[in-house]
Design a protein around this motif. Sequence first.
Motif, mmCIF file in Angstrom:
data_model
loop_
_atom_site.group_PDB
_atom_site.id
_atom_site.type_symbol
_atom_site.label_atom_id
_atom_site.label_comp_id
_atom_site.label_asym_id
_atom_site.label_seq_id
_atom_site.Cartn_x
_atom_site.Cartn_y
_atom_site.Cartn_z
ATOM 1 N N ASP A 31 0.827 -1.216 0.000
ATOM 2 C CA ASP A 31 0.000 0.000 0.000
ATOM 3 C C ASP A 31 0.861 1.265 0.000
ATOM 4 O O ASP A 31 0.597 2.207 -0.742
ATOM 5 C CB ASP A 31 -0.929 0.019 1.227
ATOM 6 C CG ASP A 31 -2.050 -1.007 1.126
ATOM 7 O OD1 ASP A 31 -2.307 -1.499 0.009
ATOM 8 O OD2 ASP A 31 -2.658 -1.335 2.167
ATOM 9 N N TYR A 65 -4.394 -9.060 -4.560
ATOM 10 C CA TYR A 65 -4.569 -7.966 -3.604
ATOM 11 C C TYR A 65 -4.563 -6.619 -4.331
ATOM 12 O O TYR A 65 -5.428 -5.770 -4.088
ATOM 13 C CB TYR A 65 -3.467 -8.007 -2.542
ATOM 14 C CG TYR A 65 -3.550 -6.863 -1.556
ATOM 15 C CD1 TYR A 65 -4.582 -6.804 -0.614
ATOM 16 C CD2 TYR A 65 -2.611 -5.832 -1.574
ATOM 17 C CE1 TYR A 65 -4.665 -5.743 0.283
ATOM 18 C CE2 TYR A 65 -2.695 -4.776 -0.681
ATOM 19 C CZ TYR A 65 -3.716 -4.737 0.247
ATOM 20 O OH TYR A 65 -3.808 -3.678 1.127
ATOM 21 N N ILE A 66 -3.590 -6.418 -5.247
ATOM 22 C CA ILE A 66 -3.570 -5.128 -5.941
ATOM 23 C C ILE A 66 -4.619 -5.074 -7.062
ATOM 24 O O ILE A 66 -5.107 -4.007 -7.412
ATOM 25 C CB ILE A 66 -2.162 -4.745 -6.457
ATOM 26 C CG1 ILE A 66 -1.713 -5.615 -7.625
ATOM 27 C CG2 ILE A 66 -1.140 -4.741 -5.349
ATOM 28 C CD1 ILE A 66 -0.500 -5.053 -8.367
ATOM 29 N N GLN A 97 -7.631 -6.177 -6.733
ATOM 30 C CA GLN A 97 -8.843 -5.719 -6.051
ATOM 31 C C GLN A 97 -8.824 -4.215 -5.792
ATOM 32 O O GLN A 97 -9.861 -3.604 -5.534
ATOM 33 C CB GLN A 97 -9.022 -6.488 -4.742
ATOM 34 C CG GLN A 97 -9.490 -7.934 -4.938
ATOM 35 C CD GLN A 97 -9.138 -8.856 -3.783
ATOM 36 O OE1 GLN A 97 -8.671 -8.420 -2.736
ATOM 37 N NE2 GLN A 97 -9.360 -10.152 -3.991
ATOM 38 N N LYS A 98 -7.635 -3.634 -5.849
ATOM 39 C CA LYS A 98 -7.498 -2.191 -5.656
ATOM 40 C C LYS A 98 -7.558 -1.434 -6.986
ATOM 41 O O LYS A 98 -7.354 -0.220 -7.028
ATOM 42 C CB LYS A 98 -6.170 -1.878 -4.956
ATOM 43 C CG LYS A 98 -6.153 -2.301 -3.495
ATOM 44 C CD LYS A 98 -4.804 -2.019 -2.862
ATOM 45 C CE LYS A 98 -4.888 -2.199 -1.362
ATOM 46 N NZ LYS A 98 -5.640 -1.135 -0.690
#
Length: 234
Positions: free
Chosen positions: A8, A48-49, A51-52
């Motif tokens: 992040d 994870y990224i 989903q961002k």
Amino acid sequence: MLEQKLIDENIKNIIQNIDKAAKKSGRSLEDITLIAVSKTVDVESMKYIYQKGFNNFGENRVQELTKKFTQFDDKVNWHFIGHLQRNKVKYIVDKVKLIHSVDSIRLLKEINLQAKKIGRQIPVLVQVNVAKEESKFGIKTNEIKDFMREAVNYSNIIIKGFMMIAPYEEDPEKVRPFFMELREIYDKIKKKERHNIKMQYLSMGMTNDYTVAIEEGSNMIRIGTGIFGKRMYS
């Protein structure tokens, strides 16, 4: 799974840097495509990224790309950014959004052949070795004109621009002239577009030098370490 907090923070810093560099060159953050270089990165960290909102992934190895391809939906854009052997082309032509590393007419011919078999027109970038480094692939700048002249004969490929890997320097200012040189060539070719030459992307800039690359006109950057941290290679 890599540490989410670190990812992040890395992404936040990169976005700020892209925005700043884009403004310096009279553009905005939205004008720059960020490709997350995901070689050796686990699928969980990639998801994870994703989903961002990150859906552009760059892979260097055919086997790794084909394996990861099955783990994601069709909203992911796969970019092949490594050296591509002709006998491996058939495994990725139906999967990639863009092949960045076309470095010979023989490879272009094979991509055209495999694309024809599946009824696709494959977007590619021509890899240019601007610094003439012996250790790197890519055509030399003085070969570009002849390469483009030959490329118009292959109707199942579409050349969308150039890619380069600059020499590694602690001070990225030292590689600024190489980015400038390729940008100038890109602009000249763009003025003479043909039926299958539609210059749209200038894929320049990696973790160490992407801000300088953007300032000099890059609209596509390839960041691995800057997002995921240093990789442990077996």
